[in-house]
Design a protein around this motif. Structure first.
Motif, PDB file in Angstrom:
ATOM      1  N   GLY A  83     -22.760  -8.529   3.076  1.00 39.00           N
ATOM      2  CA  GLY A  83     -22.218  -7.185   3.226  1.00 39.00           C
ATOM      3  C   GLY A  83     -21.524  -6.722   1.963  1.00 39.00           C
ATOM      4  O   GLY A  83     -21.557  -7.388   0.923  1.00 39.00           O
ATOM      5  N   PRO A  84     -20.882  -5.566   2.047  1.00 41.72           N
ATOM      6  CA  PRO A  84     -20.214  -5.024   0.857  1.00 41.72           C
ATOM      7  C   PRO A  84     -19.017  -5.874   0.448  1.00 41.72           C
ATOM      8  O   PRO A  84     -18.227  -6.304   1.283  1.00 41.72           O
ATOM      9  CB  PRO A  84     -19.773  -3.623   1.299  1.00 41.72           C
ATOM     10  N   VAL A  87     -17.397 -17.346  -3.426  1.00 40.55           N
ATOM     11  CA  VAL A  87     -16.390 -16.837  -2.487  1.00 40.55           C
ATOM     12  C   VAL A  87     -16.908 -15.611  -1.753  1.00 40.55           C
ATOM     13  O   VAL A  87     -16.773 -15.499  -0.535  1.00 40.55           O
ATOM     14  CB  VAL A  87     -15.069 -16.519  -3.226  1.00 40.55           C
ATOM     15  N   ARG A  88     -17.526 -14.704  -2.457  1.00 44.23           N
ATOM     16  CA  ARG A  88     -17.940 -13.447  -1.817  1.00 44.23           C
ATOM     17  C   ARG A  88     -19.116 -13.634  -0.865  1.00 44.23           C
ATOM     18  O   ARG A  88     -19.464 -12.712  -0.135  1.00 44.23           O
ATOM     19  CB  ARG A  88     -18.248 -12.396  -2.880  1.00 44.23           C
ATOM     20  N   CYS A 106     -16.238 -14.156   5.278  1.00 48.85           N
ATOM     21  CA  CYS A 106     -15.822 -12.953   4.554  1.00 48.85           C
ATOM     22  C   CYS A 106     -16.060 -11.696   5.379  1.00 48.85           C
ATOM     23  O   CYS A 106     -15.428 -10.672   5.133  1.00 48.85           O
ATOM     24  CB  CYS A 106     -16.558 -12.836   3.227  1.00 48.85           C
ATOM     25  N   ARG A 107     -16.947 -11.779   6.370  1.00 48.19           N
ATOM     26  CA  ARG A 107     -17.191 -10.595   7.205  1.00 48.19           C
ATOM     27  C   ARG A 107     -15.951 -10.217   8.001  1.00 48.19           C
ATOM     28  O   ARG A 107     -15.851  -9.118   8.510  1.00 48.19           O
ATOM     29  CB  ARG A 107     -18.404 -10.806   8.103  1.00 48.19           C
ATOM     30  N   LEU A 108     -14.960 -11.117   8.077  1.00 52.66           N
ATOM     31  CA  LEU A 108     -13.708 -10.825   8.777  1.00 52.66           C
ATOM     32  C   LEU A 108     -12.665 -10.180   7.865  1.00 52.66           C
ATOM     33  O   LEU A 108     -11.658  -9.681   8.342  1.00 52.66           O
ATOM     34  CB  LEU A 108     -13.108 -12.120   9.348  1.00 52.66           C
ATOM     35  N   TRP A 109     -12.896 -10.220   6.562  1.00 44.31           N
ATOM     36  CA  TRP A 109     -11.890  -9.792   5.606  1.00 44.31           C
ATOM     37  C   TRP A 109     -11.699  -8.279   5.596  1.00 44.31           C
ATOM     38  O   TRP A 109     -12.640  -7.508   5.724  1.00 44.31           O
ATOM     39  CB  TRP A 109     -12.246 -10.265   4.203  1.00 44.31           C
ATOM     40  N   THR A 110     -10.454  -7.900   5.391  1.00 46.47           N
ATOM     41  CA  THR A 110     -10.098  -6.493   5.226  1.00 46.47           C
ATOM     42  C   THR A 110      -9.919  -6.222   3.733  1.00 46.47           C
ATOM     43  O   THR A 110     -10.045  -7.130   2.900  1.00 46.47           O
ATOM     44  CB  THR A 110      -8.791  -6.173   5.973  1.00 46.47           C
ATOM     45  N   GLU A 111      -9.570  -5.003   3.408  1.00 44.30           N
ATOM     46  CA  GLU A 111      -9.380  -4.635   2.001  1.00 44.30           C
ATOM     47  C   GLU A 111      -8.305  -5.498   1.335  1.00 44.30           C
ATOM     48  O   GLU A 111      -8.458  -5.924   0.189  1.00 44.30           O
ATOM     49  CB  GLU A 111      -9.000  -3.159   1.903  1.00 44.30           C
ATOM     50  N   THR A 112      -7.243  -5.796   2.057  1.00 45.06           N
ATOM     51  CA  THR A 112      -6.167  -6.600   1.457  1.00 45.06           C
ATOM     52  C   THR A 112      -6.610  -8.041   1.220  1.00 45.06           C
ATOM     53  O   THR A 112      -6.183  -8.662   0.248  1.00 45.06           O
ATOM     54  CB  THR A 112      -4.903  -6.573   2.334  1.00 45.06           C
ATOM     55  N   ASP A 113      -7.460  -8.564   2.091  1.00 44.80           N
ATOM     56  CA  ASP A 113      -7.981  -9.925   1.870  1.00 44.80           C
ATOM     57  C   ASP A 113      -8.814  -9.968   0.591  1.00 44.80           C
ATOM     58  O   ASP A 113      -8.715 -10.920  -0.193  1.00 44.80           O
ATOM     59  CB  ASP A 113      -8.828 -10.382   3.062  1.00 44.80           C
ATOM     60  N   LYS A 166      -5.223 -20.208   2.009  1.00 43.93           N
ATOM     61  CA  LYS A 166      -5.090 -18.917   2.707  1.00 43.93           C
ATOM     62  C   LYS A 166      -6.425 -18.208   2.862  1.00 43.93           C
ATOM     63  O   LYS A 166      -6.661 -17.513   3.850  1.00 43.93           O
ATOM     64  CB  LYS A 166      -4.104 -18.020   1.977  1.00 43.93           C
ATOM     65  N   LEU A 167      -7.316 -18.384   1.885  1.00 45.66           N
ATOM     66  CA  LEU A 167      -8.625 -17.744   1.944  1.00 45.66           C
ATOM     67  C   LEU A 167      -9.643 -18.558   2.740  1.00 45.66           C
ATOM     68  O   LEU A 167     -10.728 -18.054   3.035  1.00 45.66           O
ATOM     69  CB  LEU A 167      -9.153 -17.500   0.525  1.00 45.66           C
ATOM     70  N   GLY A 168      -9.321 -19.803   3.066  1.00 46.57           N
ATOM     71  CA  GLY A 168     -10.246 -20.638   3.828  1.00 46.57           C
ATOM     72  C   GLY A 168     -11.438 -21.089   3.001  1.00 46.57           C
ATOM     73  O   GLY A 168     -12.569 -21.084   3.482  1.00 46.57           O
ATOM     74  N   LEU A 169     -11.197 -21.521   1.764  1.00 47.85           N
ATOM     75  CA  LEU A 169     -12.295 -21.868   0.872  1.00 47.85           C
ATOM     76  C   LEU A 169     -12.919 -23.223   1.165  1.00 47.85           C
ATOM     77  O   LEU A 169     -14.091 -23.437   0.860  1.00 47.85           O
ATOM     78  CB  LEU A 169     -11.830 -21.829  -0.589  1.00 47.85           C
TER      79      LEU A 169
END
Length: 147
Positions: free
Chosen positions: A32-33, A56-57, A62-69, A100-103
């Motif tokens: 996704g974007p 990472v992207r 990442c589909r759960l991430w918001t703009e702040t993430d 925090k990012l779940g890498l």
């Protein structure tokens, strides 16, 4: 010799109930974007930083991430770039941000995120195979406690 201490409670209680349940994500790379890394001043991004950002992207969660993430991830890219340019003192902060990012797999477990096989029914309760369950009555009889 008997073990000392209080016997287990017949009515155990969890004093710290879970505040949220697991989040199941299909293990499919995210397409996704997602933002591109911004310009890095006058210098180019380190090759390892670009490789890190591409990995990472594309993480499935990442589909759960918001703009702040995404902003936090981009800020972390600046630290990754500094680390790969020889600033080893960035490692501790990178470890915290990676969690925090779940890498990593361990980080995702702590965040209660699990990847599932595409098409797998995640809502179905897991039922054990009756043939795989240990027969306790037979074991008790062998130990002489009766059943």
């Amino acid at each position: 010799m008997a073990i000392t201490g209080r016997p287990p409670s017949a009515n155990p209680r969890n004093r710290n109930p879970k505040s949220y349940d697991w989040t199941s994500i299909e293990a499919v790379p995210f397409d996704g974007p997602s933002p591109d890394l911004p310009r890095n001043g006058r210098k180019r991004w380190h090759a390892e930083t670009l490789a890190w950002w591409e990995a990472v992207r594309r993480m499935p969660h990442c589909r759960l991430w918001t703009e702040t993430d995404w902003r936090v991830a981009m800020e972390t890219a600046v630290l990754v770039d500094a680390f790969w340019r020889g600033e080893a003192n960035r490692a501790a902060e990178l470890r915290l941000r990676a969690a925090k990012l779940g890498l990593t797999h361990e980080d995702r477990l702590k965040l209660r995120i699990r990847y599932t096989t595409p098409g797998e029914d995640t809502d179905a309760p897991a039922t054990p195979d009756p043939a795989a369950v240990t027969r306790l009555d037979e074991r008790r009889r062998r130990l002489g406690s009766g059943a």
